[in-house]
Design a protein around this motif. Structure first.
Motif, PDB file in Angstrom:
ATOM      1  N   THR A 196      62.186 -44.457  41.878  1.00  0.00           N
ATOM      2  CA  THR A 196      61.569 -45.155  42.984  1.00  0.00           C
ATOM      3  C   THR A 196      59.965 -45.865  42.088  1.00  0.00           C
ATOM      4  OG1 THR A 196      62.190 -44.236  44.778  1.00  0.00           O
ATOM      5  CG2 THR A 196      59.739 -44.723  45.489  1.00  0.00           C
ATOM      6  N   THR A 197      58.798 -44.857  41.565  1.00  0.00           N
ATOM      7  CA  THR A 197      57.998 -44.813  41.337  1.00  0.00           C
ATOM      8  C   THR A 197      57.857 -46.299  39.942  1.00  0.00           C
ATOM      9  OG1 THR A 197      56.944 -42.279  41.446  1.00  0.00           O
ATOM     10  CG2 THR A 197      55.647 -43.869  40.508  1.00  0.00           C
ATOM     11  N   ASP A 198      58.784 -45.998  39.097  1.00  0.00           N
ATOM     12  CA  ASP A 198      58.704 -47.232  38.823  1.00  0.00           C
ATOM     13  C   ASP A 198      59.124 -48.303  38.896  1.00  0.00           C
ATOM     14  OD1 ASP A 198      59.739 -48.080  35.809  1.00  0.00           O
ATOM     15  OD2 ASP A 198      61.234 -49.058  36.286  1.00  0.00           O
ATOM     16  N   ALA A 199      60.120 -48.475  39.710  1.00  0.00           N
ATOM     17  CA  ALA A 199      60.440 -49.661  40.734  1.00  0.00           C
ATOM     18  C   ALA A 199      59.790 -49.868  41.790  1.00  0.00           C
ATOM     19  CB  ALA A 199      61.413 -49.124  41.082  1.00  0.00           C
ATOM     20  N   GLU A 200      58.142 -49.517  42.033  1.00  0.00           N
ATOM     21  CA  GLU A 200      57.422 -50.019  43.014  1.00  0.00           C
ATOM     22  C   GLU A 200      56.413 -50.285  42.350  1.00  0.00           C
ATOM     23  OE1 GLU A 200      56.370 -46.264  45.696  1.00  0.00           O
ATOM     24  OE2 GLU A 200      57.799 -46.649  46.658  1.00  0.00           O
ATOM     25  N   GLN A 201      55.680 -49.768  41.253  1.00  0.00           N
ATOM     26  CA  GLN A 201      54.701 -50.118  40.228  1.00  0.00           C
ATOM     27  C   GLN A 201      55.716 -51.742  39.641  1.00  0.00           C
ATOM     28  OE1 GLN A 201      51.492 -49.065  39.558  1.00  0.00           O
ATOM     29  NE2 GLN A 201      51.964 -50.719  37.991  1.00  0.00           N
ATOM     30  N   ARG A 202      56.809 -51.818  39.607  1.00  0.00           N
ATOM     31  CA  ARG A 202      57.136 -53.096  38.622  1.00  0.00           C
ATOM     32  C   ARG A 202      56.631 -54.098  39.619  1.00  0.00           C
ATOM     33  NH1 ARG A 202      60.368 -52.323  33.586  1.00  0.00           N
ATOM     34  NH2 ARG A 202      60.574 -50.796  33.205  1.00  0.00           N
ATOM     35  N   THR A 203      57.318 -53.339  40.896  1.00  0.00           N
ATOM     36  CA  THR A 203      56.872 -54.973  41.886  1.00  0.00           C
ATOM     37  C   THR A 203      55.248 -55.438  42.090  1.00  0.00           C
ATOM     38  OG1 THR A 203      59.434 -53.639  42.432  1.00  0.00           O
ATOM     39  CG2 THR A 203      57.467 -54.850  44.411  1.00  0.00           C
ATOM     40  N   LEU A 204      55.283 -54.571  42.637  1.00  0.00           N
ATOM     41  CA  LEU A 204      53.770 -54.740  42.345  1.00  0.00           C
ATOM     42  C   LEU A 204      53.513 -55.902  40.915  1.00  0.00           C
ATOM     43  CD1 LEU A 204      52.062 -51.512  43.204  1.00  0.00           C
ATOM     44  CD2 LEU A 204      51.793 -52.945  44.676  1.00  0.00           C
ATOM     45  N   GLU A 205      53.997 -55.223  39.794  1.00  0.00           N
ATOM     46  CA  GLU A 205      53.074 -56.041  39.061  1.00  0.00           C
ATOM     47  C   GLU A 205      53.945 -57.386  38.957  1.00  0.00           C
ATOM     48  OE1 GLU A 205      54.250 -53.802  35.406  1.00  0.00           O
ATOM     49  OE2 GLU A 205      52.322 -52.496  35.869  1.00  0.00           O
ATOM     50  N   PHE A 206      54.948 -57.563  39.642  1.00  0.00           N
ATOM     51  CA  PHE A 206      55.624 -58.668  39.296  1.00  0.00           C
ATOM     52  C   PHE A 206      54.887 -59.895  40.583  1.00  0.00           C
ATOM     53  CE2 PHE A 206      59.350 -61.213  42.049  1.00  0.00           C
ATOM     54  CZ  PHE A 206      59.228 -61.936  40.986  1.00  0.00           C
ATOM     55  N   PHE A 207      55.050 -59.432  41.956  1.00  0.00           N
ATOM     56  CA  PHE A 207      54.540 -59.547  42.354  1.00  0.00           C
ATOM     57  C   PHE A 207      52.282 -60.544  42.508  1.00  0.00           C
ATOM     58  CE2 PHE A 207      56.909 -58.455  45.832  1.00  0.00           C
ATOM     59  CZ  PHE A 207      58.000 -59.167  46.449  1.00  0.00           C
ATOM     60  N   GLN A 208      51.575 -59.875  41.680  1.00  0.00           N
ATOM     61  CA  GLN A 208      51.141 -60.144  40.892  1.00  0.00           C
ATOM     62  C   GLN A 208      50.537 -60.763  40.314  1.00  0.00           C
ATOM     63  OE1 GLN A 208      49.951 -55.483  39.576  1.00  0.00           O
ATOM     64  NE2 GLN A 208      48.417 -55.369  41.240  1.00  0.00           N
ATOM     65  N   ALA A 209      51.462 -61.013  39.128  1.00  0.00           N
ATOM     66  CA  ALA A 209      51.386 -62.263  38.123  1.00  0.00           C
ATOM     67  C   ALA A 209      52.442 -63.409  38.729  1.00  0.00           C
ATOM     68  CB  ALA A 209      52.881 -62.182  37.059  1.00  0.00           C
ATOM     69  N   ARG A 210      53.036 -63.416  40.065  1.00  0.00           N
ATOM     70  CA  ARG A 210      53.805 -64.563  40.083  1.00  0.00           C
ATOM     71  C   ARG A 210      52.362 -65.000  41.852  1.00  0.00           C
ATOM     72  NH1 ARG A 210      57.544 -66.958  36.933  1.00  0.00           N
ATOM     73  NH2 ARG A 210      58.519 -65.391  35.578  1.00  0.00           N
ATOM     74  N   LEU A 211      52.311 -64.264  42.455  1.00  0.00           N
ATOM     75  CA  LEU A 211      51.561 -64.776  43.613  1.00  0.00           C
ATOM     76  C   LEU A 211      50.391 -64.768  43.330  1.00  0.00           C
ATOM     77  CD1 LEU A 211      53.309 -62.547  46.628  1.00  0.00           C
ATOM     78  CD2 LEU A 211      54.049 -65.080  45.565  1.00  0.00           C
ATOM     79  N   ILE A 212      49.419 -63.434  42.561  1.00  0.00           N
ATOM     80  CA  ILE A 212      47.787 -63.895  42.468  1.00  0.00           C
ATOM     81  C   ILE A 212      47.600 -64.573  41.438  1.00  0.00           C
ATOM     82  CG2 ILE A 212      46.217 -62.480  42.149  1.00  0.00           C
ATOM     83  CD1 ILE A 212      47.527 -60.266  44.092  1.00  0.00           C
ATOM     84  N   ALA A 213      48.096 -64.210  40.196  1.00  0.00           N
ATOM     85  CA  ALA A 213      47.602 -65.398  39.131  1.00  0.00           C
ATOM     86  C   ALA A 213      48.145 -66.065  38.536  1.00  0.00           C
ATOM     87  CB  ALA A 213      48.559 -64.276  37.763  1.00  0.00           C
ATOM     88  N   ARG A 214      48.692 -66.905  39.595  1.00  0.00           N
ATOM     89  CA  ARG A 214      49.156 -68.043  39.790  1.00  0.00           C
ATOM     90  C   ARG A 214      48.328 -68.902  39.662  1.00  0.00           C
ATOM     91  NH1 ARG A 214      53.675 -70.286  43.733  1.00  0.00           N
ATOM     92  NH2 ARG A 214      52.084 -70.829  45.556  1.00  0.00           N
TER      93      ARG A 214
END
Length: 214
Positions: A196-214
């Motif tokens: 769960t901890t790993d999945a939540e971190q990956r979720t954050l990083e995915f959204f950061q890359a796709r929604l913030i860094a774009r």
């Protein structure tokens, strides 16, 4: 539909993320969903936890069979309701902002349905979900659009077999979109603390890359 907002601190607009619960409804695991939304808000996203069940849906959530039958009946209405929430969220500010969806189990299937129809969805995270039966090959209309995808799945899942997640990843890639799948060995339908901890971190990083860094 009831919507609970977990807003990021500071001046916006912030990217928005819609959180979709599983087939047992929001209340049973409300703390889990709200913890996820709180983490997203702390990371700079406005997170919106949707309770898309009415009283009849709650009554149909008692067994796997009734939940699946109800999903088939209600998916079109729920998909429209989620898109309506997206419209309301986007109307709150005077600047455009990207929108993502994170869905768990049934919420993942629902998120896929919404994201395949609503081009405003810029990123999708699916926990142990797949393609809704109504939208698979041969259905009307077929899926012709998907946003970038992160699929998180356990290889011991007997409720939603891992093949369902692989189908969604393959479909997304076939449409020319990026799709990543993370498999957790030995995990069933729901993860232990470390996964769960790993999945939540990956979720954050995915959204950061796709929604913030774009």
């Amino acid at each position: 539909m009831a919507v609970t907002a977990f807003l990021a601190p500071g001046q916006g607009p912030h990217p928005a993320i819609i959180v979709l619960h599983g087939s047992q409804g929001l209340e049973k695991y409300r703390g889990f969903y709200e913890r996820n939304a709180t983490q997203l808000a702390q990371a700079g996203f406005d997170a919106y936890v949707l309770d898309y069940y009415n009283e009849q849906d709650v009554a149909c959530s008692k067994t796997v069979e009734t939940r699946r039958a109800n999903f088939s009946r209600r998916i079109a209405d729920w998909s429209q309701m989620v898109s309506d929430v997206v419209s309301e969220v986007l109307a709150q500010g005077n600047k455009a902002r990207p929108v993502g969806i994170v869905g768990f189990s049934q919420g993942g299937f629902l998120g896929t349905s919404v994201a395949s129809r609503d081009t405003r969805i810029a990123a999708l995270v699916v926990y142990y979900g797949g393609i809704p039966a109504q939208r698979k090959a041969g259905s009307k209309p077929p899926i012709t659009h998907m946003p970038p995808l992160l699929e998180l799945h356990g290889d011991a899942d007997t409720v939603v077999p891992i093949e369902k997640g692989k189908e969604l990843v393959e479909l997304t890639r076939s449409l020319g979109q990026s799709a990543e799948m993370v498999v957790y060995p030995g995990a069933g339908h729901g993860f232990n603390r470390s996964a769960t901890t790993d999945a939540e971190q990956r979720t954050l990083e995915f959204f950061q890359a796709r929604l913030i860094a774009r």
